[in-house]
Scaffold this active site. Sequence first.
Site, short mmCIF file in Angstrom:
data_model
loop_
_atom_site.label_atom_id
_atom_site.label_comp_id
_atom_site.label_asym_id
_atom_site.label_seq_id
_atom_site.Cartn_x
_atom_site.Cartn_y
_atom_site.Cartn_z
N HIS A 9 0.84 -1.20 0.00
CA HIS A 9 0.00 0.00 0.00
C HIS A 9 0.87 1.26 0.00
O HIS A 9 2.05 1.22 0.37
CB HIS A 9 -0.95 0.01 1.20
N GLU A 79 -2.02 -6.98 7.91
CA GLU A 79 -0.66 -6.89 8.43
C GLU A 79 -0.55 -7.67 9.73
O GLU A 79 -1.56 -8.00 10.38
CB GLU A 79 -0.30 -5.41 8.64
#
Length: 195
Positions: A9, A79
């Site tokens: 990202h 994550e």
Amino acid sequence: MGELIVIRHGQTEWSLSGRHAGRTDVPLTDAGEAAARALAPRLARHRPAHVFSSPLSRAMRTAELAGLTGVKPDPDLLEWDYGGYEGLTAEQIRASRPGWDLWRDGVVPGDAGHPGEELAQVAARTDAALDRIRPLLGDGDVAVVAHGHLARVLTVRWLGLDASASRLLGHPHPGTLGFLAIEDGQPFISAWNVP
């Protein structure tokens, strides 16, 4: 057979300052949005047949700005849950735990929203994602939009290595691409940290 395109990202305030952003939903900065848009021409050349993303907004927004369509949120691409280290920099952690290394020492439990994960748990999630992705590579390229540490674990598991080998890969910069492929039946990294 297609390639697995691993997209980190775009930049967030926390990635810029080095803070561990596991499950905290931190938005992209203006620079992060610009980097995500800059990925669009390269990804358009690949035309992924399937796209998966961490459900966090920084990953989903990166996918959108990069021009990816048909994105399926996948919680296995979240994550690492940093537990009690959520929001802290490595320097802050080492101030109370000298010599700390994420890959060797892991994290400490946090609150109910950030209980923490062991490396083996992160690896099990990436293995589950890879088990779903591998058969889809027969349709062409598959893109995943994820996070820095998760991308490293996913990559070494792609290679068939123990998750602790993730320390051998450079941390992917925000808004970059990695390409994982198969040659002569063997997995390899065809490119890493490509802006």
